[in-house]
Structures are given as structure tokens and as C-alpha cells.
Write a protein that holds these residues in place. Structure first.
Motif, mmCIF file in Angstrom:
data_model
loop_
_atom_site.group_PDB
_atom_site.id
_atom_site.type_symbol
_atom_site.label_atom_id
_atom_site.label_comp_id
_atom_site.label_asym_id
_atom_site.label_seq_id
_atom_site.Cartn_x
_atom_site.Cartn_y
_atom_site.Cartn_z
ATOM 1 N N LEU A 270 51.752 49.441 38.553
ATOM 2 C CA LEU A 270 51.299 48.943 39.745
ATOM 3 C C LEU A 270 49.874 49.519 40.141
ATOM 4 O O LEU A 270 49.760 50.744 39.896
ATOM 5 N N SER A 271 49.012 48.425 40.685
ATOM 6 C CA SER A 271 47.792 48.792 41.344
ATOM 7 C C SER A 271 47.609 48.593 42.642
ATOM 8 O O SER A 271 48.003 47.166 42.864
ATOM 9 N N ILE A 272 47.625 49.269 43.483
ATOM 10 C CA ILE A 272 47.238 48.741 45.093
ATOM 11 C C ILE A 272 45.723 49.078 45.561
ATOM 12 O O ILE A 272 45.421 50.348 45.477
ATOM 13 N N ALA B 66 50.595 43.916 39.719
ATOM 14 C CA ALA B 66 51.753 44.695 39.069
ATOM 15 C C ALA B 66 51.901 43.834 37.774
ATOM 16 O O ALA B 66 51.637 42.762 37.535
ATOM 17 N N LYS B 67 52.120 44.935 36.841
ATOM 18 C CA LYS B 67 52.587 44.560 35.248
ATOM 19 C C LYS B 67 54.103 44.537 35.488
ATOM 20 O O LYS B 67 54.690 45.680 35.997
ATOM 21 N N ALA B 68 54.730 43.645 34.830
ATOM 22 C CA ALA B 68 56.056 43.575 35.012
ATOM 23 C C ALA B 68 56.793 42.978 33.666
ATOM 24 O O ALA B 68 56.231 42.150 32.924
ATOM 25 N N LYS B 69 57.992 43.213 33.542
ATOM 26 C CA LYS B 69 58.720 42.865 32.194
ATOM 27 C C LYS B 69 59.889 41.796 32.898
ATOM 28 O O LYS B 69 60.509 42.193 33.624
ATOM 29 N N VAL B 70 59.940 40.851 32.271
ATOM 30 C CA VAL B 70 60.887 39.603 32.485
ATOM 31 C C VAL B 70 62.171 39.925 31.769
ATOM 32 O O VAL B 70 62.356 40.132 30.632
ATOM 33 N N ILE C 115 51.397 40.122 37.560
ATOM 34 C CA ILE C 115 51.471 39.548 39.289
ATOM 35 C C ILE C 115 50.212 40.002 39.881
ATOM 36 O O ILE C 115 50.146 41.292 40.033
ATOM 37 N N ASN C 116 49.647 39.222 40.604
ATOM 38 C CA ASN C 116 48.359 39.536 41.525
ATOM 39 C C ASN C 116 48.705 39.026 42.808
ATOM 40 O O ASN C 116 48.698 37.560 43.011
#
Length: 91
Positions: free
Chosen positions: A6-8, A20-24, A42-43
């Protein structure tokens, strides 16, 4: 999905760019050929407070690293996924 990175970034007084990097973990329905075990990015831009005149359900929540969500997403032309239901995109 499960958030695995995650980067904000602050981009204004109250605006935040969330990446956000996410695993499905599970796919119920997909128009973008998304499959279980895929890693996605996700952005989106959101606010850290509810702007005057909007209700709370319009503001997209900031995701938390390591947490699991039921997500409603749409893939954009650049290959990133975006919340498709505004404030109700992550449950």
C-alpha cells in the motif's frame, strides 16, 4: 482481495492518491478475465474527510495493508483497477 502492499500519497489539502497491490482470493464475476491468485494494482483518489454536501457513502475508504476485502472493481485502459461503486466498492 487481500492487500499486500500500500502507498498513500497526499496530493492536496484533503486528497489522497491510494495505490494498492492486492492478491485476488476469489472471483465471482469478471469482465476483465480476472482470476483467483492474480496480483493486481488498484489505484484511486479519495478524501480524508467528507466534503461538504456529500454523504459518507460517496467517499472511497482508504484500504489497509494486510486486510481482506470484497471488492467491486473496474479495469481502466492503463491496466489498473479502480473502485466501481465509489464508497461501497470495498466491504
Amino acid at each position: 482481495i487481500q492487500v499486500i502492499g500500500l502507498s498513500i500519497d497526499k496530493i492536496g489539502e484533503h486528497d489522497r492518491n491510494v495505490t494498492a497491490k492486492a492478491k485476488v482470493l476469489y472471483v465471482e464475476r469478471s469482465m476483465s478475465n480476472l482470476k483467483k491468485e492474480h496480483n493486481i494494482t488498484i489505484n484511486y483518489i479519495t478524501q480524508d474527510r467528507v466534503p461538504k454536501g456529500l454523504n459518507n457513502s460517496s467517499v472511497i475508504p482508504v484500504l489497509k495493508d494486510g486486510r481482506r476485502y470484497k471488492a467491486f472493481l473496474q479495469k481502466d485502459k492503463s491496466g489498473y483497477y479502480k473502485p466501481s461503486l465509489r464508497g461501497k466498492s470495498f466491504r
